[in-house]
Design an enzyme around this catalytic site. Structure first.
Site, PDB file in Angstrom:
ATOM      1  N   GLU A 109     -10.677 -20.016  34.497  1.00  0.00           N
ATOM      2  CA  GLU A 109     -10.621 -19.218  35.906  1.00  0.00           C
ATOM      3  C   GLU A 109     -12.063 -19.235  36.571  1.00  0.00           C
ATOM      4  O   GLU A 109     -12.100 -19.369  37.797  1.00  0.00           O
ATOM      5  CB  GLU A 109     -10.398 -17.825  35.733  1.00  0.00           C
ATOM      6  N   GLU A 129      -3.413 -16.998  28.138  1.00  0.00           N
ATOM      7  CA  GLU A 129      -3.065 -15.679  28.255  1.00  0.00           C
ATOM      8  C   GLU A 129      -2.007 -14.983  27.792  1.00  0.00           C
ATOM      9  O   GLU A 129      -1.690 -14.124  27.270  1.00  0.00           O
ATOM     10  CB  GLU A 129      -3.529 -14.771  29.613  1.00  0.00           C
TER      11      GLU A 129
END
Ligand SMILES: NC(=O)c1ccc[n+]([C@@H]2O[C@H](COP(=O)([O-])OP(=O)(O)OC[C@H]3O[C@@H](n4cnc5c(N)ncnc54)[C@H](O)[C@@H]3O)[C@@H](O)[C@H]2O)c1
Length: 699
Positions: A109, A129
């Site tokens: 990210e 995730e």
């Protein structure tokens, strides 16, 4: 010690280096993110700096969030990843990220917030995730689709699996592959970005590409994911976020992503998945065997017995390049065993999952032998002969006579006392149980059974060996059935009692499948074959305590030649070539008659009772295992059940499920069944104690 973030201006490039070994976790508390933010701000105001380079010191860019900060209170005044990304989106000088090694989750990210990304071969790039029941919560679900399109991004986010550098280039995550020294090559690339006047390309300003009709795409994906990920809320939330990336402005999408992230963190599924993740790490630790205990080298192995288990065990070794000598009673037995191994590999080759030459290499590492003398130079010997004490003791006497000093002598017994096996050797300290699960080449669980005299370095070596052969090793103590089989036995037994009291196999199976098991107990029995358990029960008949409750239903089914799928009938019937279980009136009649013969009046049994009785038998038995010290910790029991018995991962394991339900409630049910059903429901002392204290099995 270098600073956690180094900032240096090299020519026109402000180089920001992450130094948080071992994986450059994006720590808030240690100030890593604050350091990045400060560096970018400094460079932003420095006219000499014309571009930024974000790079990882050490082997990788960043492995993601600092998991030790999970569930901890926020660190006031310290920048978070979202703060850094928000600032990066305002910077008007190009920001380049240099990707290397595992670049995962928050690490990716961060890189997605850069304007350009170069990467070195060998990186693993992904957003895992979802595996912890959450979603990329720092813009990952908004930026990735804008860079690579909705479909590919969704696939990546929902699988959680990383892609290679080369694939990332194809997809458009990475703009350039660099070679040689990463820092030098990345600085060169950043200079080129400046020289060529490449525009500031913020992922947040792009629009998401969707092939075809967006509504139709998301409707189809939603239906597919709901079916495939029953019980797991995160994949559908990931989908909703990607849909938001398509349909809403970036700022709104990021806000929505944050909301959904916060929601997921609080779900039982995410708590369970995070528990499973930490439990797996904890399982590798043995309380009285320190991490620095020396280990013995395992460069060669032998397996005794090339039956169902021996063959699979041998495959585990050759799969990682360890040569194996296989000893059997005859050449025919070797040929049969090797034939099955060959067929197994050939099936994998046919599916395109193994290269022919890799298969040949593995087969080449197997040698059939007939004499114990041939075993004198191997580092470990795993015995997998018939489950009979006298046979096993005879084998151990022979291997004790020939094995080199320091060789590990292991048994794959499922029920026998390791100490009695060790006692026939002159070196009980070298004897250990390595309890593989069937099929041994597939199942990840390995119960490592510690005998009374097993040496610490033999335990440490076995734990390491488990990792080498890609198993999840769990240390257990000696008792009948160790951890897994002792628990599953209680579970199957209770399921049988439910039939006798009024339920039918399809009802019991449905309840446990709704709970999340891939198959209920009777479908499992039909798949595994009912004759094995029957043979064991016949052997045990003479020593069975007549006052103990025993249901004959399983025996009666076997007496009709119904051994499960392999005979076309068991608890269910099957059509030829089809594994779909069909409820069978013949079995219903048999069960009704068995209840009558046992003097039990059949009654309506609720789904809740079925679930409680099956689940709490696992929990109460697990609790006894814990209090007896057979397992080191409750989470190890969860790992045994997750990796060996198909317990739904989104429920974390039986002990964790009990923690989530609340131990007072579990205890109340156990006490209720003790009164209503029978004395085997006596609550484990540790369950009573923890329930009274407001405690949990898992700390
Ligand atoms: N089958 C399972 O699901 C399973 C799971 C875990 C552990 N185990 C344990 O693994 C062991 C083996 O079980 P299996 O299912 O592979 O049995 P199996 O009957 O398929 O294989 C046993 C093999 O051992 C060979 N053998 C017997 N005595 C021997 C001797 N003295 N020397 C050399 N070879 C000999 C036999 O020829 C046979 O090929 C048992 O202890 C069993 O309890 C089995």
């Amino acid at each position: 010690m270098p600073n956690i973030v180094e900032y240096q201006v090299q020519g026109h490039i402000g180089v920001i280096t992450l130094n948080n070994p071992p994986v450059n976790a994006l720590s808030v508390g240690k100030g890593l993110l604050q350091g990045i933010l400060d560096a970018i701000k400094a460079g932003d105001h420095d006219p000499a700096v014309r571009a930024f380079l974000l790079i990882g010191g050490g082997k990788n860019f960043s492995g993601g969030a600092d998991i030790t900060e999970f569930g901890k209170p926020p660190f006031p005044g310290m920048a978070t990843l979202r703060d850094v990304l928000q600032y990066m989106d305002t910077v008007t000088k190009p920001i380049v990220a240099a990707i290397s090694g595992p670049t995962m989750g928050g690490g990716l990210e961060l890189a997605l917030g850069a304007h350009y990304r170069c990467a070195i071969t060998g990186a693993q790039i992904g957003l895992p995730e979802v595996k912890l029941g959450i979603l990329p919560g720092a813009g990952g679900t908004q930026r990735l689709p804008r860079l690579i399109g909705a479909k590919t991004a969704l696939d990546m986010i929902i699988s959680g699996d990383p892609v290679s550098t080369e694939r990332a280039l194809e997809l458009g995550i990475v703009d350039e592959i660099v070679t040689g020294d990463l820092l030098a090559a990345a600085v060169k690339y950043a200079n080129r970005v400046v020289k060529e006047g490449k525009p500031i390309r913020r992922a947040s300003s792009l629009t998401v590409a969707v092939e075809g009709d967006a509504d139709a795409f998301f409707a189809e994906a939603r239906a597919r994911i709901a079916k495939e990920w029953r019980g797991y809320p995160a994949p559908l939330e990931c989908l909703a976020c990607v849909e938001a990336a398509v349909k809403r402005p970036f700022a709104e999408g990021v806000k929505f992503e944050r909301e959904r992230f916060e929601y997921l963190v609080g779900t039982d599924a995410s708590k369970s998945l995070r528990h499973a993740f930490f439990a797996e790490r904890a399982a590798s630790k043995v309380k009285d065997v320190p991490d620095d205990t020396p280990v013995r080298e395992i460069r060669s192995a032998a397996v005794i017995g090339a039956g169902t288990m021996g063959g699979g065990i041998a495959m585990n070794f050759v799969n990682v390049g360890i040569p194996v000598k296989v000893l059997e009673v005859s050449q025919e037995a070797i040929d049969r065993g090797f034939g099955i191994i060959r067929k197994n590999y050939a099936a994998t080759v046919a599916k395109g999952r193994l290269a022919q030459d890799a298969m040949d290499k593995r087969m080449g590492l197997l040698t059939g032998v007939s004499s114990y003398d041939d075993l004198k130079d191997v580092d470990i010997i795993v015995e997998a002969v018939f489950e009979q004490m006298d046979v096993k003791q005879e084998v151990f006497r022979k291997i004790d006579a020939v094995a080199k000093p320091g060789a590990i002598l292991a048994t794959n017994t499922s029920t026998l006392d390791i100490d009695q096996i060790a006692a026939v050797t002159q070196r009980p300290q070298d004897v250990i149980g390595l309890h593989f699960f069937s099929p041994a080449n597939v199942m990840r669980l390995l119960e490592i059974v510690r005998g009374a005299k097993t040496a610490k370095d033999v335990i440490a070596t076995s734990m390491k060996l488990a990792r080498t052969i890609k198993k999840v090793g769990v240390l257990v103590g000696v008792c009948d059935g160790f951890v897994g089989n002792r628990m599953v036995h209680a579970y199957f037994r209770e399921a049988g009692f439910l039939l006798e009291e009024g339920a039918l196999p399809q009802q019991v199976d449905r309840v446990l499948e709704d709970f999340g098991f891939a198959m209920g107990p009777f479908r499992v029995g039909d798949l595994a074959g009912l004759d094995i358990g029957w043979a064991i029960r016949k052997r045990q008949a003479a020593t069975r305590n007549p006052s103990e409750r025993y249901t004959k239903i399983g025996d009666l089914i076997c007496e009709r030649g119904r051994f499960g799928q392999k005979t076309g009938a068991g608890y269910y019937k099957y059509e030829a070539g089809n594994r779909k279980p069909i409820p069978d009136p013949e079995i219903e009649a048999l069960i009704v008659q068995a209840s009558k013969d046992a003097g039990i009046a059949r009654r309506e049994i609720s789904d809740q009772e079925i679930l409680e009785r099956c689940l709490y038998q696992l929990v109460n038995t697990g609790a006894k295992i814990l209090e007896e010290g057979i397992a080191q910790r409750a989470s190890d029991i969860d790992i045994v059940y997750l990796f060996g018995y198909g317990y739904p991962r989104f429920r974390g394991g039986p002990m964790f499920t009990a923690d989530l339900i609340g131990l007072p409630q579990v205890l109340e049910a156990v006490q209720r069944y003790e009164k209503a059903v029978g004395p085997w429901w006596k609550p484990a002392a540790i369950l009573e104690k923890l329930a009274a204290e407001g405690g949990r099995f898992n700390g």
